[in-house]
Scaffold this active site. Structure first.
Site, mmCIF file in Angstrom:
data_model
loop_
_atom_site.group_PDB
_atom_site.id
_atom_site.type_symbol
_atom_site.label_atom_id
_atom_site.label_comp_id
_atom_site.label_asym_id
_atom_site.label_seq_id
_atom_site.Cartn_x
_atom_site.Cartn_y
_atom_site.Cartn_z
ATOM 1 N N ARG A 134 -5.135 5.200 -7.581
ATOM 2 C CA ARG A 134 -4.838 6.642 -7.714
ATOM 3 C C ARG A 134 -4.664 7.008 -9.185
ATOM 4 O O ARG A 134 -5.178 8.022 -9.662
ATOM 5 C CB ARG A 134 -3.565 7.006 -6.938
ATOM 6 C CG ARG A 134 -3.725 6.936 -5.434
ATOM 7 C CD ARG A 134 -2.421 7.277 -4.711
ATOM 8 N NE ARG A 134 -2.458 6.836 -3.339
ATOM 9 C CZ ARG A 134 -2.975 7.556 -2.322
ATOM 10 N NH1 ARG A 134 -3.461 8.750 -2.537
ATOM 11 N NH2 ARG A 134 -2.989 7.057 -1.101
ATOM 12 N N THR A 184 -1.779 5.508 1.769
ATOM 13 C CA THR A 184 -2.958 4.647 1.711
ATOM 14 C C THR A 184 -3.125 3.948 3.052
ATOM 15 O O THR A 184 -2.145 3.540 3.683
ATOM 16 C CB THR A 184 -2.816 3.611 0.576
ATOM 17 O OG1 THR A 184 -2.654 4.305 -0.654
ATOM 18 C CG2 THR A 184 -4.050 2.723 0.489
ATOM 19 N N LEU A 242 0.883 -1.171 0.000
ATOM 20 C CA LEU A 242 0.000 0.000 0.000
ATOM 21 C C LEU A 242 0.917 1.215 0.000
ATOM 22 O O LEU A 242 1.969 1.206 0.641
ATOM 23 C CB LEU A 242 -0.892 0.006 1.248
ATOM 24 C CG LEU A 242 -1.954 -1.100 1.360
ATOM 25 C CD1 LEU A 242 -2.719 -0.980 2.672
ATOM 26 C CD2 LEU A 242 -2.931 -1.049 0.181
ATOM 27 N N ASP A 243 0.472 2.273 -0.684
ATOM 28 C CA ASP A 243 1.286 3.503 -0.709
ATOM 29 C C ASP A 243 1.423 4.083 0.691
ATOM 30 O O ASP A 243 0.589 3.833 1.564
ATOM 31 C CB ASP A 243 0.612 4.599 -1.549
ATOM 32 C CG ASP A 243 0.333 4.163 -2.963
ATOM 33 O OD1 ASP A 243 1.064 3.310 -3.468
ATOM 34 O OD2 ASP A 243 -0.639 4.695 -3.526
ATOM 35 N N TYR A 244 2.408 4.943 0.828
ATOM 36 C CA TYR A 244 2.669 5.657 2.091
ATOM 37 C C TYR A 244 1.379 6.249 2.672
ATOM 38 O O TYR A 244 1.088 6.100 3.853
ATOM 39 C CB TYR A 244 3.690 6.754 1.778
ATOM 40 C CG TYR A 244 4.093 7.633 2.915
ATOM 41 C CD1 TYR A 244 4.793 7.112 3.993
ATOM 42 C CD2 TYR A 244 3.786 8.992 2.897
ATOM 43 C CE1 TYR A 244 5.187 7.932 5.036
ATOM 44 C CE2 TYR A 244 4.191 9.817 3.928
ATOM 45 C CZ TYR A 244 4.875 9.278 5.004
ATOM 46 O OH TYR A 244 5.264 10.086 6.029
#
Ligand code: URA
Length: 236
Positions: free
Chosen positions: A191, A107, A103-105
């Protein structure tokens, strides 16, 4: 409990059972100082099993963790920029855990972590790509036409996205909330899909992965998966 030697050796992660049989036949394995024979059993809690003179380690215990990742954590194991890493939230777990996917930073939401390499590998394989549902807040009001574009597939620089499901669309002030379900796992996919049709994402949270959801876990909290859940993941 006594187990066949080849089973003990492969459970310690050293090699397959078949290879272990080869090691036994080659005389590389001893039990309490005596060269073992094929078919022999030993109790790792009682007997001293050695391979090439080195003691056999106890089988590694597997951990399966479902974490509600807060925003502001990276899912890599270390970060060159020194940002917090998800395993900072799992310090009580005495094992080296690997995130399954990322997961992104910024998210939030459902992240699985395990030290069971076979399961992590199984779930990461494109053939087993499982459904993931995200709660998304977009800047702007999503039109019906743009909702269809998200569902039918959006062209990104690494190719068109597969059909997605978009549900529970709700407008709120200057934003739109929606749930989007995808089964691909491309980098920053949600995104990028939303940005590609003109809606920047202002909040992103994974709320489901296959049959798993976040339940009552608050941000930063985690739980261990049950045996049944682990078995279901293995059979996906
Ligand atoms: N899609 C994204 O854009 N980011 C994530 O972290 C997960 C899915």
């Amino acid at each position: 409990m006594k187990e066949r030697l080849q089973k003990l050796i492969s459970a310690a992660g050293l090699c397959s059972r078949r290879q272990a049989e080869g090691w036994i036949t080659a005389g590389r394995v001893t039990v309490n100082g005596r060269v073992a024979v094929l078919g022999e059993r030993a109790d790792p809690g009682v007997d001293r099993v050695e391979i090439d003179g080195k003691p056999l380690k106890a089988p590694e215990r597997h951990y399966y963790i479902l974490l509600n990742k807060p925003a502001g954590y990276v899912t890599t194991l270390s970060d060159p920029e020194g940002r917090p890493v998800v395993t900072d939230l799992l310090r009580e777990i005495p094992a080296r855990l690997y995130p399954v996917g990322r997961l992104d930073y910024n998210t939030e939401g459902l992240l699985l972590l395990t030290n069971d390499g076979a399961l992590a590998h199984h779930l990461a394989h494109p053939r087993h790509e499982v459904e993931k549902t995200y709660l998304v807040r977009l800047r702007g009001h999503l039109s019906d036409e743009d909702r269809s574009r998200l569902q039918n597939g959006v062209v990104l620089e690494d190719g068109p996205t597969a059909p997605a499901r978009v549900a529970r669309v709700r407008l709120s002030g200057q934003h739109t909330w929606l749930e989007i379900t995808i089964h691909e796992g491309r980098n920053r996919q949600v995104r990028r899909m939303c940005e590609a049709i003109g809606y920047p994402v202002s909040r992103l949270k994974r709320i489901r992965l296959a049959f798993l959801d976040l339940g009552r876990l608050g941000a930063g909290e985690y739980r261990h998966l049950s045996k049944e859940e682990v078995n279901r993941l293995h059979s996906l």
